[in-house]
Design an enzyme around this catalytic site. Sequence first.
Site, PDB file in Angstrom:
ATOM      1  N   TYR A 108     -25.347  16.684 -38.205  1.00  0.00           N
ATOM      2  CA  TYR A 108     -25.262  15.354 -38.945  1.00  0.00           C
ATOM      3  C   TYR A 108     -24.626  14.108 -38.946  1.00  0.00           C
ATOM      4  O   TYR A 108     -23.427  14.017 -38.625  1.00  0.00           O
ATOM      5  CB  TYR A 108     -25.208  15.234 -40.865  1.00  0.00           C
ATOM      6  CG  TYR A 108     -25.075  13.971 -40.914  1.00  0.00           C
ATOM      7  CD1 TYR A 108     -26.887  13.770 -42.209  1.00  0.00           C
ATOM      8  CD2 TYR A 108     -24.237  12.885 -41.067  1.00  0.00           C
ATOM      9  CE1 TYR A 108     -26.902  12.274 -42.223  1.00  0.00           C
ATOM     10  CE2 TYR A 108     -24.208  11.951 -42.347  1.00  0.00           C
ATOM     11  CZ  TYR A 108     -25.924  11.494 -42.602  1.00  0.00           C
ATOM     12  OH  TYR A 108     -26.066  10.478 -43.069  1.00  0.00           O
ATOM     13  N   GLU A 196     -29.364   7.257 -38.432  1.00  0.00           N
ATOM     14  CA  GLU A 196     -28.897   8.480 -39.276  1.00  0.00           C
ATOM     15  C   GLU A 196     -30.129   9.290 -38.158  1.00  0.00           C
ATOM     16  O   GLU A 196     -31.207   9.417 -38.269  1.00  0.00           O
ATOM     17  CB  GLU A 196     -29.130   8.463 -40.792  1.00  0.00           C
ATOM     18  CG  GLU A 196     -29.033   9.516 -41.213  1.00  0.00           C
ATOM     19  CD  GLU A 196     -29.441   9.566 -42.501  1.00  0.00           C
ATOM     20  OE1 GLU A 196     -29.025   9.553 -43.274  1.00  0.00           O
ATOM     21  OE2 GLU A 196     -30.628  10.071 -43.041  1.00  0.00           O
TER      22      GLU A 196
END
Length: 389
Positions: A108, A196
């Site tokens: 992530y 993101e």
Amino acid sequence: MNIHEYQAKEILNGFGIPIPRSRVALTADQVERAAKEMGGHCVIKAQIYAGGRGKAGGVKVVHHPEQANDVAKELFGKKLVTIQTGPEGLKVRRILIEEAVEIAREFYVSITLDRESSRYCLIASAEGGVEIEEVARKSPEKIHMLTIDPFTGLRPYQARKIALALGLTGVVCEDCVELLLNLYKCCLERDCFLVEINPLVVTKAGWLLAMDAKMSFDDNAVYRHREYPDMVDYSQLDPLEITAGKYDLAYIKLSGSIGCMVNGAGLAMATLDVLKEFGGEPANFLDVGGGATREKVAEAFKIILEDSDVKAVFVNIFGGIMRCDVIAQGIIEAASEVKCILPIVVRMDGSHVEEGKKLLQESGLNVQIGETLGDGAGKIVKMLGQGGN
Ligand code: ADP
Ligand code: MG
């Protein structure tokens, strides 16, 4: 302002960040053709303004083009409900057909604005993928955070520290450093509020790839990017939010039954708090801003009434710049035009307040005056409880 995954990936690719091979399609036939081009084995991804699609059936691996067609037909026909959409879900109007990548590891990474420090903040975790919320909740120590100094920017040694913390070594580690520096560059140049990549993957062949991307821009900077307004997919927005945007009104849909018209974000927050305190549930948050005209107030009022969840309206306005009689005229004009019979409570204060109250009392509408915020909130909750009488 939000954009779709495929648009975000194109932008990232422009900053040198590798992405999988893909195509966007608007019909099931196009999906089938694209799947054929990919060799049949590919991933079908619903494009909506929300994440959590994988768990909700919005990301599916298919093995031949006909299967891609079937999956696309099913997705195009429905509203996808994920943990991020709310119970009403979002319509799927576009589908991304992507090569199926053999994933070795999922990470992530994101850069977002941290409101507390007023700086960009880089967040990374070696446990990326669809369980990231769970990781953040159960093992927050697995999430690495770095606040970026705007004067020095993200330095290579800082990016390297993050890449090493993710457990990367050798060439992939250096690729990750470059990727993070490019991600920061993208944030600055594109005025991003959030970028993101989840998951950022290392493929079985050892390449780094942005497998999913979410990007949202700072609304205050949209004027600096002429192409941004054309990138909006209006099918993903609440129609009332679109109308509110046209009149420069800040409108946010909530789940209760009391429509709220307020001037100023601070007053709006206080109004919602006090309404809740009295047992009321706000249906929305509509901020008409400081110097609204009668027309603007009327439009705002109509937007509130168009929402069928609204069973009562609470107006809380401080007439500093705005005159209370002008606000009252706007309300009367809009309520009469749409023949509103819902209970209304108006609490206002400031210049020309007595004239404003008098106009409302003589208007023939189902309206009561709130003398204070608490009094107004109590009255609207009571009127609603009595079925509007
Ligand atoms: P969301 O975050 O909305 O659930 P993602 O794009 O992250 O959607 O997809 C969910 C999961 O599906 C990813 O974590 C990844 O494991 C898998 N996935 C997504 N795209 C591909 C792809 N092109 N090839 C292989 N697996 C994929
Ligand atoms: Mg994802």
